[in-house]
Scaffold this active site. Structure first.
Site, mmCIF file in Angstrom:
data_model
loop_
_atom_site.group_PDB
_atom_site.id
_atom_site.type_symbol
_atom_site.label_atom_id
_atom_site.label_comp_id
_atom_site.label_asym_id
_atom_site.label_seq_id
_atom_site.Cartn_x
_atom_site.Cartn_y
_atom_site.Cartn_z
ATOM 1 N N CYS A 94 0.811 -1.212 0.000
ATOM 2 C CA CYS A 94 0.000 0.000 0.000
ATOM 3 C C CYS A 94 0.848 1.268 0.000
ATOM 4 O O CYS A 94 1.696 1.449 0.876
ATOM 5 C CB CYS A 94 -0.896 -0.023 1.240
ATOM 6 N N VAL A 150 -5.351 0.337 5.882
ATOM 7 C CA VAL A 150 -4.024 0.646 6.390
ATOM 8 C C VAL A 150 -3.576 1.960 5.748
ATOM 9 O O VAL A 150 -4.037 2.279 4.652
ATOM 10 C CB VAL A 150 -3.011 -0.478 6.065
ATOM 11 N N GLU A 161 -5.395 7.915 8.814
ATOM 12 C CA GLU A 161 -5.229 8.805 7.667
ATOM 13 C C GLU A 161 -3.738 9.093 7.484
ATOM 14 O O GLU A 161 -3.112 9.764 8.317
ATOM 15 C CB GLU A 161 -6.011 10.096 7.897
ATOM 16 N N SER A 162 -3.159 8.590 6.408
ATOM 17 C CA SER A 162 -1.706 8.633 6.260
ATOM 18 C C SER A 162 -1.139 10.049 6.241
ATOM 19 O O SER A 162 -0.063 10.295 6.787
ATOM 20 C CB SER A 162 -1.277 7.891 4.992
ATOM 21 N N TYR A 168 -5.639 5.568 -8.982
ATOM 22 C CA TYR A 168 -6.800 4.777 -8.548
ATOM 23 C C TYR A 168 -8.055 5.169 -9.318
ATOM 24 O O TYR A 168 -8.895 4.322 -9.644
ATOM 25 C CB TYR A 168 -7.026 4.951 -7.044
#
Length: 319
Positions: A55, A128, A143-144, A193
């Site tokens: 990811c 993730v 939330e990255s 995406y």
């Protein structure tokens, strides 16, 4: 609640599209911060990070964790890159793929169980990266874009001086970082995406056109430069890197982003990518191309036979 949507559960069967067939990334659910004097205090060994190496959103957090020297402060557990069902990523009990681990906190078999530990009535997606508080048994943040900023500053008081001094979001560059993050997220990070998960020709063509327009723009930004903003490494580089390093080996094929490869179509971006990868262990050591390929090529909705491509050869070119 708004979000930049920087977390992922990659199975397209659970990802929504709008009436035009365009992919719409769902909102991240847990948005707390770690701060001295707050609900979540910066403490060594208190927090646990769940990721998988496939990811890109999780990859961001791993890079910043290593850059900031947080390996002994925040533990990590690696889940399988291969998507099995809608209950989230699997631990090694279910899929003992190389480097995949068992859950050390609860013996969970799937990531969904960790979400239910935090919220028994949770009805969102099991994404993730996930930053978990072992003291209160709850999720701090998934939330990255926010996790990397937590890592950038929250633990400075307990880090060695040279690590505390590293600032990936310096005050003098914040406006420029925010500006580039905005369009890069929309058209590149999430753009791949939007192309890959589009369910109509029109939505796909719109997304892939914007993607390559932005890659053309990034090529000009990076000509003669080692970094996107100013003359220093910032979070803008981290955020872009995890998409670009996956581009040729996955997005070009699986997501039909096949107008040009990075290695053959964008010399400045390609050089920037290779310098980060080969010259900085935080980028190289957190990139696992086998996990990346497994993660994208085993999506049943996009590749039902789950045959994993051998290329690119090599996965990344030397300097």
């Amino acid at each position: 609640m708004t979000t930049t949507g920087n977390s992922a559960n990659h199975d397209a069967t659970v990802l929504p599209t709008d009436k035009s067939g365009a992919f719409v990334r769902p909102v991240s659910s847990f948005r707390s911060v770690i701060v001295k004097g707050g609900q979540y205090e910066p403490e060594k060994g208190r927090y646990h990070l769940y990721i998988n190496y496939g990811c890109p959103w999780a990859g961001r957090t791993l890079i910043v964790r290593k850059l900031k020297g947080l390996e002994d402060v925040i533990d990590v557990t690696v889940l399988s890159p291969r998507q099995f069902d809608r209950q989230g990523w699997a631990f090694a009990d279910i899929d003992d793929y190389p480097l995949t681990e068992k859950d050390p906190l609860f013996g969970a078999k799937r990531l969904s169980e960790i979400y239910f530990k935090a919220e028994p009535n949770y009805a969102g997606r099991y994404t993730v990266p996930l930053l978990f508080d072992k003291k209160t048994n709850t999720i701090v943040n998934n939330e990255s874009s926010e996790i990397i900023r937590i890592f950038n500053t929250a633990f400075n008081e307990i880090l060695p001086a040279e690590k505390a001094a590293l600032d990936l979001y310096p005050e003098r560059l914040r406006a420029e970082i925010d500006e580039i993050n905005s369009w890069v997220y929309d058209t590149v990070n999430n753009g791949v995406y939007r192309a890959g998960f589009a369910t109509s020709q029109q939505a796909y063509e719109e997304a892939v056109t914007k993607l390559f327009e932005s890659l053309d723009r990034l090529e000009k930004v990076l000509e003669g430069k080692d970094y996107l903003v100013g003359d220093t490494l910032t979070e803008a580089d981290v955020r872009l890197f995890t998409t670009i390093v996956r581009f040729d080996v996955a997005y070009f094929t699986v997501f039909k982003c096949n107008i040009r490869t990075i290695r053959d179509g964008y010399p400045a971006i390609h050089l920037w990518l290779r310098k980060l990868y080969w010259n900085n262990p935080a980028f190289k050591d957190t990139t696992h191309f086998d996990h990346i390929k497994q993660g994208y090529y085993t999506m049943p909705s996009l590749n039902p036979h789950k045959i994993v491509a051998l290329g690119m050869v090599p996965n990344i070119l030397s300097l």
